[in-house]
Design a protein around this motif. Sequence first.
Motif, mmCIF file in Angstrom:
data_model
loop_
_atom_site.group_PDB
_atom_site.id
_atom_site.type_symbol
_atom_site.label_atom_id
_atom_site.label_comp_id
_atom_site.label_asym_id
_atom_site.label_seq_id
_atom_site.Cartn_x
_atom_site.Cartn_y
_atom_site.Cartn_z
ATOM 1 N N VAL A 196 -4.829 0.514 6.542
ATOM 2 C CA VAL A 196 -4.281 -0.846 6.492
ATOM 3 C C VAL A 196 -4.935 -1.644 5.360
ATOM 4 O O VAL A 196 -4.264 -2.348 4.597
ATOM 5 N N ARG A 197 -6.246 -1.526 5.237
ATOM 6 C CA ARG A 197 -6.947 -2.247 4.161
ATOM 7 C C ARG A 197 -6.472 -1.778 2.796
ATOM 8 O O ARG A 197 -6.338 -2.577 1.857
ATOM 9 N N PHE A 198 -6.241 -0.472 2.668
ATOM 10 C CA PHE A 198 -5.692 0.059 1.423
ATOM 11 C C PHE A 198 -4.352 -0.612 1.109
ATOM 12 O O PHE A 198 -4.113 -1.068 -0.008
ATOM 13 N N GLY A 199 -3.450 -0.661 2.108
ATOM 14 C CA GLY A 199 -2.133 -1.253 1.886
ATOM 15 C C GLY A 199 -2.209 -2.708 1.493
ATOM 16 O O GLY A 199 -1.490 -3.158 0.588
ATOM 17 N N VAL A 200 -3.072 -3.462 2.163
ATOM 18 C CA VAL A 200 -3.235 -4.877 1.835
ATOM 19 C C VAL A 200 -3.732 -5.043 0.397
ATOM 20 O O VAL A 200 -3.245 -5.892 -0.363
ATOM 21 N N ASP A 201 -4.699 -4.228 0.013
ATOM 22 C CA ASP A 201 -5.244 -4.302 -1.347
ATOM 23 C C ASP A 201 -4.177 -4.018 -2.395
ATOM 24 O O ASP A 201 -4.057 -4.738 -3.396
ATOM 25 N N VAL A 202 -3.399 -2.948 -2.201
ATOM 26 C CA VAL A 202 -2.391 -2.584 -3.191
ATOM 27 C C VAL A 202 -1.301 -3.644 -3.273
ATOM 28 O O VAL A 202 -0.864 -4.024 -4.365
ATOM 29 N N CYS A 203 -0.844 -4.133 -2.124
ATOM 30 C CA CYS A 203 0.195 -5.170 -2.136
ATOM 31 C C CYS A 203 -0.286 -6.424 -2.876
ATOM 32 O O CYS A 203 0.475 -7.031 -3.631
ATOM 33 N N ALA A 204 -1.541 -6.796 -2.651
ATOM 34 C CA ALA A 204 -2.087 -7.964 -3.339
ATOM 35 C C ALA A 204 -2.187 -7.723 -4.840
ATOM 36 O O ALA A 204 -1.879 -8.611 -5.651
ATOM 37 N N ALA A 205 -2.599 -6.523 -5.228
ATOM 38 C CA ALA A 205 -2.725 -6.210 -6.650
ATOM 39 C C ALA A 205 -1.365 -6.176 -7.330
ATOM 40 O O ALA A 205 -1.196 -6.673 -8.453
ATOM 41 N N VAL A 206 -0.362 -5.608 -6.658
ATOM 42 C CA VAL A 206 0.985 -5.537 -7.238
ATOM 43 C C VAL A 206 1.579 -6.939 -7.386
ATOM 44 O O VAL A 206 2.289 -7.223 -8.363
ATOM 45 N N ALA A 207 1.293 -7.811 -6.426
ATOM 46 C CA ALA A 207 1.814 -9.181 -6.493
ATOM 47 C C ALA A 207 1.313 -9.908 -7.737
ATOM 48 O O ALA A 207 1.953 -10.847 -8.233
ATOM 49 N N GLY A 208 0.177 -9.481 -8.258
ATOM 50 C CA GLY A 208 -0.371 -10.117 -9.451
ATOM 51 C C GLY A 208 0.140 -9.533 -10.749
ATOM 52 O O GLY A 208 -0.264 -9.971 -11.840
ATOM 53 N N GLU A 209 1.004 -8.540 -10.685
ATOM 54 C CA GLU A 209 1.557 -7.897 -11.878
ATOM 55 C C GLU A 209 2.946 -8.470 -12.166
ATOM 56 O O GLU A 209 3.838 -8.421 -11.324
ATOM 57 N N SER A 210 3.146 -8.973 -13.361
ATOM 58 C CA SER A 210 4.388 -9.686 -13.666
ATOM 59 C C SER A 210 5.610 -8.782 -13.734
ATOM 60 O O SER A 210 6.722 -9.211 -13.422
ATOM 61 N N ARG A 211 5.441 -7.526 -14.115
ATOM 62 C CA ARG A 211 6.611 -6.658 -14.333
ATOM 63 C C ARG A 211 6.860 -5.697 -13.179
ATOM 64 O O ARG A 211 7.755 -4.873 -13.240
ATOM 65 N N PHE A 212 6.060 -5.799 -12.105
ATOM 66 C CA PHE A 212 6.191 -4.839 -11.014
ATOM 67 C C PHE A 212 7.280 -5.254 -10.024
ATOM 68 O O PHE A 212 7.391 -6.435 -9.668
ATOM 69 N N PRO A 213 8.081 -4.295 -9.539
ATOM 70 C CA PRO A 213 8.938 -4.584 -8.384
ATOM 71 C C PRO A 213 8.089 -4.601 -7.113
ATOM 72 O O PRO A 213 6.875 -4.411 -7.165
ATOM 73 N N ALA A 214 8.735 -4.830 -5.984
ATOM 74 C CA ALA A 214 8.012 -4.871 -4.715
ATOM 75 C C ALA A 214 7.539 -3.466 -4.329
ATOM 76 O O ALA A 214 7.959 -2.464 -4.898
ATOM 77 N N VAL A 215 6.648 -3.454 -3.336
ATOM 78 C CA VAL A 215 6.078 -2.189 -2.859
ATOM 79 C C VAL A 215 6.744 -1.784 -1.547
ATOM 80 O O VAL A 215 6.966 -2.609 -0.665
ATOM 81 N N HIS A 216 7.074 -0.500 -1.444
ATOM 82 C CA HIS A 216 7.449 0.120 -0.173
ATOM 83 C C HIS A 216 6.207 0.801 0.373
ATOM 84 O O HIS A 216 5.571 1.578 -0.345
ATOM 85 N N LEU A 217 5.880 0.569 1.644
ATOM 86 C CA LEU A 217 4.696 1.206 2.206
ATOM 87 C C LEU A 217 4.927 1.459 3.689
ATOM 88 O O LEU A 217 5.394 0.594 4.403
ATOM 89 N N GLY A 218 4.640 2.680 4.129
ATOM 90 C CA GLY A 218 4.741 3.015 5.543
ATOM 91 C C GLY A 218 3.586 3.893 5.953
ATOM 92 O O GLY A 218 3.050 4.649 5.139
ATOM 93 N N ALA A 219 3.177 3.795 7.230
ATOM 94 C CA ALA A 219 2.035 4.579 7.694
ATOM 95 C C ALA A 219 2.259 5.006 9.129
ATOM 96 O O ALA A 219 2.978 4.343 9.888
ATOM 97 N N HIS A 220 1.664 6.142 9.490
ATOM 98 C CA HIS A 220 1.708 6.628 10.859
ATOM 99 C C HIS A 220 0.370 7.260 11.199
ATOM 100 O O HIS A 220 -0.183 8.031 10.391
ATOM 101 N N HIS A 221 -0.135 6.959 12.398
ATOM 102 C CA HIS A 221 -1.421 7.501 12.844
ATOM 103 C C HIS A 221 -1.211 8.458 14.017
ATOM 104 O O HIS A 221 -0.461 8.141 14.933
ATOM 105 N N GLY A 222 -1.868 9.600 13.959
ATOM 106 C CA GLY A 222 -1.767 10.537 15.059
ATOM 107 C C GLY A 222 -2.218 11.920 14.666
ATOM 108 O O GLY A 222 -2.737 12.127 13.558
ATOM 109 N N PRO A 223 -2.023 12.910 15.527
ATOM 110 C CA PRO A 223 -2.433 14.287 15.187
ATOM 111 C C PRO A 223 -1.497 14.884 14.126
ATOM 112 O O PRO A 223 -0.289 14.666 14.155
ATOM 113 N N ALA A 224 -2.102 15.631 13.196
ATOM 114 C CA ALA A 224 -1.320 16.258 12.121
ATOM 115 C C ALA A 224 -1.909 17.639 11.852
ATOM 116 O O ALA A 224 -3.111 17.820 11.917
#
Length: 330
Positions: free
Chosen positions: A302-330
């Motif tokens: 979650v912290r990773f996702g928050v960091d990347v979304c915040a960093a992308v928001a500061g980039e003028s030419r970037f589109p939005a971010v798609h991000l999904g996560a799932h926790h469990g046995p793999a």
Amino acid sequence: MPDGYPAERLAELTATSVARLASLEEFGLLHRLDDGTYAADSVERVTLVRHAEARGITDDHIERFCRGRGDILESLLAGRRIDAPALTVEELLARLPSDIDDDFVTRLLNLLGLAPGEPLTEDDAGALQMAIAALDLGFPADALLQLIRVMTEAVQRVAEAENRVFHDYVHERNRAKGLSGRELMDATDALSQPMLAMAEPALIYLHQRAFAREMRDDFVRHLTEDARPPSDRPGEAVATIVFIDLAGFTPMTLTMGDTVAADVLSRFATLVRTAVSRWHGRIIKQIGDAFMLVFELPTNAVRFGVDVCAAVAGESRFPAVHLGAHHGPA
């Protein structure tokens, strides 16, 4: 260096006719020793020519190229180890213990990615003996093949990058400056040979650093193993899987052009890799702008996702971010 190869032996090792070897000799791509045998590097030379042929390169093209630039194979083989005597697959298999599992050997040879007719060497025989020694120690065959597969694929990517990046950034730029023929090859070789000498020490250093990082994670796994029941399924773990990419990246490429899109992709990859490292995750793979990641702790994902979304928001030419996560046995 091994002794030279008689024509018949070289033909056997490379699945090439004796007449074909003679024609390559006329082009200046094969050389004979004083005793009339072909030089020790001839096996690799024929293998290179066959590789070109399989990709549609004709004899006429090879002959014209050699007349203009001389023996290009000399440059390609410089710095390579070509002194290991060659073997056919049958000769290598005959050296193995009679009780070795044929399926294991077949799977191992497949992992090496041998081209049709490609010979093996004494080095390959030594590597196979090491694998057999690991089995004799009790290491599971499936686990060993998994390790070899990962190593093979990783080192193949390294070798591909070494050659592609050098060709694009050195050889092609020399061509763009107007260099050609022997002058072009000499200018390229002046940098390629010293760089090649650094490659294997660099790989050893990077492996040692990477292994040290992984040992830290293994230390944590040992410290926390009392909180997890043992698993009888090798490779199973509880983890958080994350997928992330840029929304609309492909349409953006069409609108802004490849150069701008490549700059955006490079910057986005840097942001992702920086955040992954900060929050102790691991990149499983990257395809274009899409990343698959894994984290042991969901909070770090979650912290990773928050960091990347915040960093992308500061980039003028970037589109939005798609991000999904799932926790469990793999």
